[in-house]
Design a protein around this motif. Sequence first.
Motif, PDB file in Angstrom:
ATOM      1  N   ALA A 312     137.724 -12.803  -9.647  1.00 41.37           N
ATOM      2  CA  ALA A 312     138.231 -12.922 -11.020  1.00 41.37           C
ATOM      3  C   ALA A 312     137.401 -12.047 -11.951  1.00 41.37           C
ATOM      4  CB  ALA A 312     138.200 -14.372 -11.497  1.00 41.37           C
ATOM      5  N   SER A 313     137.996 -11.706 -13.103  1.00 40.38           N
ATOM      6  CA  SER A 313     137.344 -10.784 -14.032  1.00 40.38           C
ATOM      7  C   SER A 313     136.986 -11.464 -15.347  1.00 40.38           C
ATOM      8  CB  SER A 313     138.241  -9.572 -14.311  1.00 40.38           C
ATOM      9  OG  SER A 313     139.389  -9.941 -15.054  1.00 40.38           O
ATOM     10  N   ASP A 314     135.950 -10.930 -15.969  1.00 36.99           N
ATOM     11  CA  ASP A 314     135.456 -11.360 -17.279  1.00 36.99           C
ATOM     12  C   ASP A 314     136.003 -10.398 -18.317  1.00 36.99           C
ATOM     13  OD1 ASP A 314     134.000 -11.811 -19.585  1.00 36.99           O
ATOM     14  OD2 ASP A 314     132.043 -11.734 -18.631  1.00 36.99           O
ATOM     15  N   ASP A 315     136.814 -10.899 -19.262  1.00 32.67           N
ATOM     16  CA  ASP A 315     137.413 -10.022 -20.268  1.00 32.67           C
ATOM     17  C   ASP A 315     136.507  -9.788 -21.474  1.00 32.67           C
ATOM     18  OD1 ASP A 315     137.506 -12.406 -21.641  1.00 32.67           O
ATOM     19  OD2 ASP A 315     139.665 -12.353 -22.044  1.00 32.67           O
ATOM     20  N   ASN A 316     135.291 -10.375 -21.443  1.00 30.90           N
ATOM     21  CA  ASN A 316     134.346 -10.206 -22.551  1.00 30.90           C
ATOM     22  C   ASN A 316     134.940 -10.606 -23.904  1.00 30.90           C
ATOM     23  OD1 ASN A 316     131.979  -9.313 -21.197  1.00 30.90           O
ATOM     24  ND2 ASN A 316     132.895  -7.292 -20.952  1.00 30.90           N
ATOM     25  N   PHE A 317     135.965 -11.441 -23.889  1.00 31.43           N
ATOM     26  CA  PHE A 317     136.649 -11.859 -25.117  1.00 31.43           C
ATOM     27  C   PHE A 317     137.124 -10.642 -25.919  1.00 31.43           C
ATOM     28  CE2 PHE A 317     133.788 -15.328 -24.037  1.00 31.43           C
ATOM     29  CZ  PHE A 317     134.644 -16.405 -24.063  1.00 31.43           C
ATOM     30  N   SER A 318     137.511  -9.600 -25.212  1.00 31.87           N
ATOM     31  CA  SER A 318     137.934  -8.355 -25.839  1.00 31.87           C
ATOM     32  C   SER A 318     139.420  -8.122 -25.605  1.00 31.87           C
ATOM     33  CB  SER A 318     137.140  -7.181 -25.257  1.00 31.87           C
ATOM     34  OG  SER A 318     137.705  -5.944 -25.642  1.00 31.87           O
ATOM     35  N   ALA A 319     140.113  -7.640 -26.625  1.00 35.49           N
ATOM     36  CA  ALA A 319     141.531  -7.323 -26.491  1.00 35.49           C
ATOM     37  C   ALA A 319     141.748  -6.126 -25.577  1.00 35.49           C
ATOM     38  CB  ALA A 319     142.131  -7.037 -27.864  1.00 35.49           C
ATOM     39  N   LEU A 320     140.687  -5.381 -25.262  1.00 36.63           N
ATOM     40  CA  LEU A 320     140.795  -4.208 -24.402  1.00 36.63           C
ATOM     41  C   LEU A 320     140.711  -4.568 -22.919  1.00 36.63           C
ATOM     42  CD1 LEU A 320     138.424  -1.796 -26.385  1.00 36.63           C
ATOM     43  CD2 LEU A 320     140.924  -1.976 -26.532  1.00 36.63           C
ATOM     44  N   GLN A 321     140.388  -5.820 -22.620  1.00 32.84           N
ATOM     45  CA  GLN A 321     140.227  -6.229 -21.229  1.00 32.84           C
ATOM     46  C   GLN A 321     141.101  -7.439 -20.922  1.00 32.84           C
ATOM     47  OE1 GLN A 321     135.605  -5.708 -21.882  1.00 32.84           O
ATOM     48  NE2 GLN A 321     135.995  -6.021 -19.704  1.00 32.84           N
ATOM     49  N   GLU A 322     141.124  -7.817 -19.627  1.00 32.04           N
ATOM     50  CA  GLU A 322     141.992  -8.908 -19.183  1.00 32.04           C
ATOM     51  C   GLU A 322     141.240  -9.868 -18.268  1.00 32.04           C
ATOM     52  OE1 GLU A 322     146.367  -6.784 -18.926  1.00 32.04           O
ATOM     53  OE2 GLU A 322     144.942  -6.405 -17.288  1.00 32.04           O
ATOM     54  N   SER A 323     141.733 -11.098 -18.227  1.00 32.65           N
ATOM     55  CA  SER A 323     141.254 -12.089 -17.252  1.00 32.65           C
ATOM     56  C   SER A 323     142.194 -12.032 -16.056  1.00 32.65           C
ATOM     57  CB  SER A 323     141.251 -13.496 -17.863  1.00 32.65           C
ATOM     58  OG  SER A 323     140.358 -13.576 -18.952  1.00 32.65           O
ATOM     59  N   LEU A 324     141.680 -11.586 -14.929  1.00 30.54           N
ATOM     60  CA  LEU A 324     142.487 -11.396 -13.734  1.00 30.54           C
ATOM     61  C   LEU A 324     141.975 -12.293 -12.613  1.00 30.54           C
ATOM     62  CD1 LEU A 324     142.537  -7.473 -13.678  1.00 30.54           C
ATOM     63  CD2 LEU A 324     144.227  -9.001 -14.744  1.00 30.54           C
ATOM     64  N   LEU A 325     142.887 -12.696 -11.731  1.00 30.14           N
ATOM     65  CA  LEU A 325     142.532 -13.442 -10.523  1.00 30.14           C
ATOM     66  C   LEU A 325     143.258 -12.804  -9.346  1.00 30.14           C
ATOM     67  CD1 LEU A 325     141.234 -15.851  -9.025  1.00 30.14           C
ATOM     68  CD2 LEU A 325     143.296 -17.181  -9.601  1.00 30.14           C
ATOM     69  N   PHE A 326     142.493 -12.393  -8.322  1.00 31.56           N
ATOM     70  CA  PHE A 326     143.053 -11.779  -7.128  1.00 31.56           C
ATOM     71  C   PHE A 326     142.794 -12.659  -5.909  1.00 31.56           C
ATOM     72  CE2 PHE A 326     142.079  -7.410  -9.139  1.00 31.56           C
ATOM     73  CZ  PHE A 326     143.324  -7.384  -9.766  1.00 31.56           C
ATOM     74  N   LYS A 327     143.769 -12.661  -5.002  1.00 31.74           N
ATOM     75  CA  LYS A 327     143.604 -13.328  -3.711  1.00 31.74           C
ATOM     76  C   LYS A 327     143.743 -12.297  -2.603  1.00 31.74           C
ATOM     77  CE  LYS A 327     145.510 -16.902  -0.638  1.00 31.74           C
ATOM     78  NZ  LYS A 327     146.628 -17.877  -0.420  1.00 31.74           N
ATOM     79  N   PHE A 328     142.750 -12.272  -1.696  1.00 28.55           N
ATOM     80  CA  PHE A 328     142.764 -11.364  -0.560  1.00 28.55           C
ATOM     81  C   PHE A 328     142.545 -12.151   0.731  1.00 28.55           C
ATOM     82  CE2 PHE A 328     140.930  -8.982  -4.130  1.00 28.55           C
ATOM     83  CZ  PHE A 328     141.715  -7.842  -4.158  1.00 28.55           C
ATOM     84  N   ARG A 329     143.052 -11.600   1.815  1.00 22.32           N
ATOM     85  CA  ARG A 329     142.693 -12.083   3.147  1.00 22.32           C
ATOM     86  C   ARG A 329     141.601 -11.150   3.686  1.00 22.32           C
ATOM     87  NH1 ARG A 329     146.667 -14.396   6.030  1.00 22.32           N
ATOM     88  NH2 ARG A 329     148.129 -12.838   5.222  1.00 22.32           N
TER      89      ARG A 329
END
Length: 361
Positions: A312-329
């Motif tokens: 998962a990603s940290d968006d730094n509370f910035s409108a330029l970034q996103e909170s993402l969650l990835f699932k991998f095998r």
Amino acid sequence: MRGIMFRVLACLSLFFFLVPVTYVRGPVPRANESQYIALEPIVIDAKNPVRTRIGRLEFLGGWKITSDNAAFGGISSMIALPDSRFLMLSDNGSLFGFTLDESKHRAIRPFIAPLPDGPAKPNEFARQNWDAESFLHDPETGQFWVGYEHQHSIWRYGPSLARREAAHFPEATKNWPENEGPEAMLHLPDGRFLVFSEAAEYSKGGYQALIFASDPAEPGSKAVRFGYQPPKGYNLTDAAILDEKTALMLHRRFTPFDGVSAILSTAQLKDFQPGKIATSVPIATLRPPLKVDNMEALAVTRDRDQIFVWIASDDNFSALQESLLFKFRLLKGKVAQTKPEPERKNEKAGASPGFSTFESD
């Protein structure tokens, strides 16, 4: 002129990515009590939507996570619990939770709430003191551990996360830079705890890490130092136990010319020894054109003989970034190889070249 504008925008992006959130955010958003968390499905490669293989990872799904709760964002660490339940910690000391319904792309039974206690009282002026960066859970006792930056400390909470049980400000962390505290933690099968600094330099090379023979949240618990050397140009952001011999290590990198990237690697637990310098072997690299952001959180789950890796990603509370969650095998076979790219003439002096990953079967 176009080249100048590109460099200006790149430098602005670098500023917002590297400077601590506390100093680049505007006024703290007006608080609200929304418990809604939304998931939007995404692909890992928009230019090649059918792509699934990245080194030793097979992409199984991805989501952009949003909420209208002002406290949501800044995901720095997470824990994957049974039955697809996730707990995520934020830079501002908030706790997010939901059950992931992968088929319908829904967050079931979501909640957003502050931790019950931390290095400072929970108010808008103390957010940097609540910079929760690392997260552990013991399934046998139900207890949780949180590592905080700025006021470098390790806190233990009870099974319901409703109260603090213990807190410790280790002497060994007092000289760590303010924004480079307990970035990752591991609880080893033999009972020891490891606490990793993001970038506090180790005298023998790499960055400082600590070995605690017992619970690091207990006042008086002693630590011994060792070093961890991440892939060149990258910083460690999280770690997770893969098996009784191996750990997964997550790293990030940002340059104004290459943007953001992340490397996932494996390290041998036997290499984490007092006074030594441990390294790891890259197994996958996330970099453009792949969907990637400030990847900071890592978790591992299992289903029979399959191992799943969550990032998962940290968006730094910035409108330029996103909170993402990835699932991998996690795929079996040889480790994905890495090779340095040719150095760019316009890359800043001292900046490390990027890595490209090619797959091996």
